[in-house]
Every structure is written in C-alpha cells, then in structure tokens.
Write a protein that holds these residues in place. Structure first.
Motif: not given
Lengths: 317, 300, 267
Positions: A122-123, A126-127, A130
């Motif tokens: 999930m990191i 998210g990265a 963006k």
C-alpha cells in the motif's frame, strides 16, 4: 515409481506442448485470458511458496506492480521493449527490493506478516498515485513487446505473448517444483509445522523465510512484467490490496501441494470473472466470496489436494 | 492559530473517528481471536442502514425534532448488530474456530466480498446523502478556523464508547467472564462458562461498534460502494499498531495515526495516502507485536 | 585417544560449564547462582520438583532463555544468550518434554528434516528424498526401533514413539552434548526402561555427554553417574545417585520420604 530426476523436466515439456497446442485452436480473447491467468498464476505461485512455510503474504501486488511498471517505464525511458530483457529487469528489481524487505519481514509471522506485506504494497500504491510524472493514478501505457528483434502485431502478438508466457510459467513452475522437493523445500514445510523444532535442529528459520519471500518476489515481478505487456497499461491499482487479495484467493484455491493446481486455479478464476462480468456484472465479488468460503470449507488443502488424492489412488493401483 | 494546534485538533478528530471504526475490530480479535476483514463491510452496512433510516425519519416528519436523528443512527447500528452478528458468528464463523488464524482471516475476507455485492444489490450504486445530522449542531469557531460541531461529537462518542467497553470488560461481572474466556477458553468452558454465548455477544458488540462507526460517518460522506475497502485497512493498521486485542492500544494507535495523518495533510500532502502504513511499519519495526501486545506463555 | 573414557567422564576435560547463572521471572527465581562443570562423556541427571529450575537450566544452555547474569561455556567458548540454532550448530542438542515434531509430516520426513538441517549446505535442488538421505533416515529410525512407523504422521504415533522420534531427531546432528528434557514422561511405566536402554544404546561409542531431566528415581539411579538436585532455582546437591538420595535436604525438598525409600531400596 518413475525416476524422479526426469519426472519434472518431462512433465514440463508435456504441459508446455499441450499449452502451445491449445494456443493454436482457441480464439484470441481466450488466449489473452490464458496469458493473464498464467501471469497472475505466477504471482500466486509466490504466495504458495510462502504458504508452505506457513505464511500468507497479503501484499504480492507489490511485485506484480513493480514488474508492470518496469516494463512500462523501460520502454518509455530507454526504449527497451525486448520481453526477455524486460523480464530479467523486472525480476531483478523485485529481487533487490525483496532482499531488503525480507530483512524486516522474516521476523514476523501469521497476521503480522500478512499485514506488513500488505502495508508495504500500500505504501507503493500511495507513492505511485502521487507521482504525476509517471502518470499518478492514471498510470501509463506500456508499448507492445518485441521478441528478440521480432515485432509481431495483431494475432501474432497475442500468440507470441501467450507462447512466451507458457514458456516462462512452465520453466518457473519446474524450478519451483524442484525446490519444493528439495531439502530446503522440506525444511519450509517443517517450519510451517514447528518452527521451534527447526531452529533447534540448527536451521535458520529466518533465512528460509527470506529465501521463500525472495523467490516469491521474483515470480511476482515476472508475472507483473507479462501482465503489463499483455494489457498494455499499468496503474497503481496493481499494488492495491484487493489485487493482492485475488492472488491470495488463487493460492488458497490451489493449496500448496501442486504447482499445476496454482495455474489451473488462476485460469478458473479468470474464466469465472469473465463470465460474471458478462452475465452478472454486479455480483462478481459475491461469486468470488461464496466460492472462497466453499473452497475453505470443503477443500481445506485446496484443489491441489484433489490432484494429490487422484495421484495417490493411481499409485496404489 | 498556529500549525501545531491545527494539526492537533485535526489529528484528534481523525483519531477519534479511527478509534470508533477500529475498536470493534480489536474487541473481536481479543475475545474470539478473529481478525475480522468483514469489519469494513459491516461499517459500510451501518452507514447505508443509517442513510436509509435517517432518510425515512426526515421524510416522516423528523424535521419537527431533528435531534431524534441521532437516536435513529444508534438504532440503525443496533439493528445491523442484532441481525448480522448472530448470523455471521453462529451461521458461519464458528465452523472455522479450530482452523488456522490466517484461514479465518480469509473466511472473513470471503464474507467481506459477499457483503460488498449484497450492499450493491440492496442499495444500488448511486450515492446516498444524509447530511442533516452533520450540519444540525452548527459550527465552532476556533481562531480563524471553523470546525463543524459534529466533529467534536465524534470525539465525544469515541471517548464514551471506549470508556464503556473498558468499563464493561474490567468492572462488571459479565466483563470478567469475557476476560476469563480471553485468558483461557478451555478452562472457562470447564468452569461452566457458556463460551459460545460469550463469543456471540462479543461478536455482536464488535459488529455494533463497526456499524456505529458507519452510522456516525454516513452524514459526513456520500455513502457509496467502496467506502468499506479503505476503512478495513485503516482499522487494521490502527489495531496492529496498538497491539491486537488491546482496547487501550487501539486508542493510542488511533491517536498516533490521526495526528500523523493530520501532520502529513498540512506539511507533506504527497504522503497522505500512505502515511498510515509508514506509521504501522515503523511501529512494527520497533515493537514487533504492536504497542500493547498480548503476553504469551512459555512454549517449552 | 585410544584409552576409553573413565565412567563419569574425564574430569580434566570439561565440555559444558555454567558459571553463576541467575534467572528470574518476575518474583519467581528460576535459577540462583547455578554453577556446574560437566566432564565430556558423562551421563548426568537433573532432578527436582516442578518449577525447581531444571527446564530453565536446559533452556538457558540451549539458548531458549537468556540468563539474567552468569556465563555458559561450551568447550571454553562463551555461548551465553546465543540463538538456539547457533548453539545447536556448535554441538549442543536437546529433546523436549512435549515432543516437538512436525505434526503434518511423517516420521520419515521428520527424520529427513533433521538430516537436512544437520547439513549446513542444505540444497535448494537436491531432493530431500534422495536414496541416500532416505537410507540414512531409515537407518536412524531402525536404531530406535520405530522404523515401522515411518509413514505415519504424528497424530498416528503412540506417545512412546513420539518421544523416541524426538530424541532421534536431536541426535541426528551428532551432538557433543545432549540434553533430554524428561525423556520418560508420558511414557507407560513398563516402557521407560526399554526407552532409556534404546537411547543409551544409540549413543554408545559416540562419547556424547548426556544430561537428562527425570522424576523417576529408579531411572536416575540406573542410568546416570551423577545427579544435580534442584530446589528453588538452586542446585542443592551434586553427587552420585547414592549420595544424593541419602542427602537430607534432597529427601526433604526433592524426593520426599517415599521416593527416597524407593531410591534406597535400589541401592
């Protein structure tokens, strides 16, 4: 009993020939479906490797996503479109990342392992969402692959991809079968049963888990490369936890006894998905959920245990 | 009002909300040893039920006494708990109690998937809005900023819910029975505790808290498919940070994450989507079983 | 090297030494100033009531627990607080009071796991079921007379067989020191002697130092050359079985009147 040294390569050749043979007769949409199913089967195979050591990764989407992004970005940045090169790069990046993550993850078990793998994935999600320079949530398009200089189009492209996918799936499956049968493979099963004992026999549980995790990342990255090329597009959803959930689903469906069962389960899932998309567009998840519960309830060791039972019956006769 | 204060207030509001949506998860885990992935689905059903119930309330003369909609929200959550709690626990989960931890997680994942589509079948895919309860209490002015009073109501509910759960577990006879079951299931059974009943009631309490989270959230958002997916992961992160099964842990974990997210929104917006996972990974690196882990007995 | 070891081991060749070991769990003292020097080739037993500190001693030596203070030397090498795996690799093996087997694997596969682990270069490619490995695993099972159970999983094994398999797995890596945690507990009374005989037989000629935790005083008297009596985390007696059983504090705190008489009768 057949000589085990020749058993694995022979089965690989037979399965590969059968798959390619099928490729000549099925329509293009089915070939695409099979390509995707095998690619995702590779990722699920990684989960199966970990399942043998008693762990479930809820974040294999991480490597699936990385593989796909590698194939997309490489074409954009460096113009590399050769599928073999892309596969190697995808595996390499996945393995390097997994080696780092394994240091952290190998100390965790059960639900903590599952949730940590999930959070790593999930990191990345998210990265990537963006990072507008590589498409953000829209993702990016992936150019069609070339095969050692050969640049097919249309049906030929679909068939070449399918052929390549069958080839690498069978090779990966063969190697992993050899690993499952090996001393280390047996140790992994022992870890699942009794980690304490394994440690007291002098084997490192952590390094066994790290090894499994890195292997899982390698096949996950490979699956991602193929999926990215086959779809021609990649976005952060590849790393979203529900994507990983489907890989877990395939692994649970197949169980950890048979590698063929992993790919078979993946194909079953893709077929069910296609048909529910067609006929029950709003109840795909319902079908999936009921299916999952039935499998867990009736086939606690997965489809692979059915294969094994049949095989055992064959042996005793 | 300086940045720090803004971050603290925002973090507190968000943390309170996180606590409400995750306390039921940690309670269910603490008692039944089940990490319930369907928690997010139950939250969403709470939100949908509330949206429908509050809608009906205002359509039938609720305007005369708008504060009554809060009672309707709680009632909606209760309804979800009473209907779905026993159905899921008795009907499904209990068949898997002797199976591996991770298998039960997958069972609840299956339930989660099923609930997703059941919701679409019942409520369709068009978003529902019930903002009346949200605007009902007006705004609070803090320096140059306005806060919706309802946000502070959420903090109040979080505190009350946390205290009630704590009080019931630690200060009542029934709570002590539950603690006994948590401590040693088999021993409690032989001492005459109706473990099945404890399981069912605890699971219902977990469902109620999930649905209550949804009920409180419904007025703040557009209730639409997909709201469950994010919540489940947020709630997981919170209870894992806090230590699975620990109520205090969930409270501190929620506060942690709430403030971290508020800080990231104001200072590093790019990280907003994954700050929670970073916090979780960071906590786990230093405290592998979370902040308040369950103690385990010697194995050999 | 050709001269046989004297019974009780060679006092000049200390293989395992514990110095001033202390360990507490909260208010409970599990080890208090424990000092032991075990000669190579000795067979010693550890006695004491439940909670006296026997298993804690075994757990500290094998790395499951780290002592609060004190040092453990193995062949003069400090192994205090080392990971169990590393201690095993150095040559200290153990069995468990509750046999620690891999429940879903057959007895043969359990043996193969220990064979694979004993080999530091365990392979990712070489089959675990190669003819060689299976032969040596089977031979090991034969030594313990449990070869008939080789295709059964743990749920299908009688308690005595589980015990033997657990011990056989501990022996696979050719340890220099073997710690047996209650080898005869949970085994029917008439099977206790045969079990101990089998274990001692299997170890014959390997010059293994054995320490076993035991409650049965007859077994202690028959198989061990020296006894460590634990009480409240301390060693209250360290002598030959005869002497220990005569010891006033041992009779009071460990064996109790009846057991002491039984011990006396066997002298």
């Amino acid at each position: 009993m057949m000589n085990s040294r020749f058993f694995v390569p022979l089965s690989c050749v037979i399965i590969f020939s059968a798959l390619v043979g099928i490729g000549f007769i099925i329509p293009q949409w089915a070939m695409f479906l099979a390509t995707m199913a095998l690619a995702k089967g590779l990722v699920a195979l990684g989960i199966v490797i970990l399942m043998r050591a008693g762990l479930v990764s809820f974040g294999q989407g991480l490597y699936f996503c990385i593989g796909a992004y590698v194939s997309g970005l490489m074409a954009n940045w460096t113009g590399i479109t050769d599928i073999i090169l892309l596969s190697i790069l995808g595996i390499l990046v996945s393995v390097i990342l997994a080696t780092v993550c394994a240091k952290l993850l190998s100390g965790y078990r059960g639900i903590f392992f599952a949730m940590l793998t999930l959070s790593l994935s999930m990191i990345l999600y998210g990265a990537l969402s963006k990072m507008s320079m590589i498409g953000g949530t829209d993702g990016l398009n992936v150019s069609a692959p070339t095969f050692l200089g050969f640049a097919p189009e249309g049906r030929a492209l679909g068939f070449s991809l399918y052929f390549y996918t069958c080839l690498v799936s069978v090779i990966a499956g063969g190697f992993i079968r050899v690993y499952f049968n090996s001393e280390r493979g047996l140790t992994a099963l022992a870890i699942r049963d009794n980690e304490l004992r394994v440690e007291y026999l002098g084997s490192s549980v952590k390094s066994a888990i790290s090894a499994g995790y890195i292997m899982a990342a390698a096949v996950g990255g490979l699956g991602g490369v193929i999926a990215g090329l086959a779809i021609g597009h990649v976005d952060p959803e590849y790393a979203y936890w529900t994507t990983s959930g489907e890989f877990v689903f395939v692994a649970i469906l197949s169980g950890f006894f048979s590698i063929t069962a992993v790919f078979a389960s993946s194909i079953v899932l893709e077929i069910v998905r296609s048909f529910s998309n067609l006929y029950f567009p709003n109840t795909w998840q319902l079908v999936l959920g009921v299916f999952l519960l039935i499998v867990i309830l009736l086939l606690p060791n997965g489809l692979g245990s059915l294969f094994n039972k049949l095989r055992r019956r064959g042996d005793s006769e | 009002m300086d940045l720090l204060a803004v971050i603290l207030v925002d973090g507190l509001i968000y943390g309170a909300w996180l606590f409400i949506v995750s306390v039921g998860l940690t309670l269910t885990f603490g008692v039944l040893n089940i990490l319930n992935m369907a928690h997010g689905g139950l939250y969403a059903i709470g939100a949908y039920t509330t949206a429908t119930a509050v809608g009906i309330y205002f359509a039938n003369g609720g305007d005369a006494f708008p504060l009554g909609s809060y009672a309707v929200m709680v009632f909606a959550a209760l309804l979800v708990a009473v209907v779905l709690g026993p159905l899921l626990e008795r009907g499904l989960l209990r068949h898997f109690y002797d199976r591996d931890h991770v298998v039960i997680v997958l069972v609840t994942y299956g339930i989660f998937l099923i609930l997703e589509d059941v919701m679409k079948l019942i409520w369709g895919v068009t978003p529902l809005f019930v903002s009346e309860p949200y605007s009902l209490l007006g705004n609070v002015e803090m320096g140059p900023l306005f806060y919706v009073t309802y946000d502070f109501l959420v903090i109040g509910v979080a505190i009350v819910a946390g205290l009630i759960v704590w009080y019931v577990l630690n200060r009542t006879r029934q709570g002590k029975v539950v603690l006994a079951v948590i401590h040693d299931r088999e021993m409690s059974r032989t001492m005459g505790v109706n473990v099945n009943k404890v399981f069912m009631v605890s699971f219902m309490a977990g469902v109620f808290l999930a649905a209550l989270g949804g009920a409180l959230t419904a007025p703040m958002i557009s209730v639409s498919p997909g709201i469950s997916v994010n919540v489940i992961i947020l709630a997981f992160a919170v209870v894992i940070i806090g230590g699975l099964g620990s109520i205090e842990g969930a409270a501190i974990g929620a506060l942690f994450v709430g403030i971290a997210r508020a800080a990231s929104v104001h200072m590093l917006p790019a990280a907003e989507l994954f700050i929670i996972y970073l916090v979780m990974a960071a906590v786990l690196v230093f405290r592998p079983e979370g902040l308040f882990p369950k103690t385990e007995a010697r194995k050999i | 090297m050709s001269t046989p070891e004297p019974p009780g081991g060679n006092p000049d060749d200390i293989v395992l030494q514990a110095k001033n070991l202390n360990k507490a769990f909260g208010a409970v003292t599990a080890a208090k100033d424990v000092n032991v020097a075990v000669p190579r080739g000795a067979v010693w037993s550890l006695i004491g009531s439940n909670g006296a500190g026997k298993t804690t001693f075994v757990n500290m030596v094998t790395g499951y627990l780290r002592p609060d203070s004190g040092t453990i030397l193995f062949n003069d090498k400090n192994i205090t607080g080392m990971e169990p795996r590393k201690i095993t690799r150095l040559g200290i093996s153990r069995s468990f009071q509750i046999p620690q087997l891999c429940a879903e694997l057959t007895a043969l596969d359990n043996m193969l796991v220990s064979l694979g682990s004993a080999n530091e270069q365990a392979s990712f490619f070489r089959s675990a079921h190669s003819a060689d490995s299976v032969a040596s695993a089977t031979e090991m099972l034969e030594r313990f007379r449990i070869v008939d159970y080789r295709h059964r999983t743990m749920a299908e094994l009688p308690a005595g067989v589980r015990k033997l398999l657990d011990i056989a797995m501990a022996i696979t890596g050719d340890p220099q020191v073997l710690l047996l945690d209650e080898p005869t507990s949970g085994v029917a009374a008439e099977e206790k002697y045969p079990l101990m005989d089998l274990v001692m037989e299997a170890l014959e000629g390997a010059n293994v130092t054995v320490m076993f935790v035991e409650h049965d005083m007859d077994i202690v008297a028959r198989y061990s050359q020296r006894v460590l009596a634990f009480y409240d985390g301390q060693i209250i007696a360290n002598d030959t079985p005869d002497h220990v059983m005569q010891d006033e504090s041992v009779r009071r705190f460990v064996t109790g009147g009846a057991a002491a008489t039984a011990g006396g009768a066997s002298c």
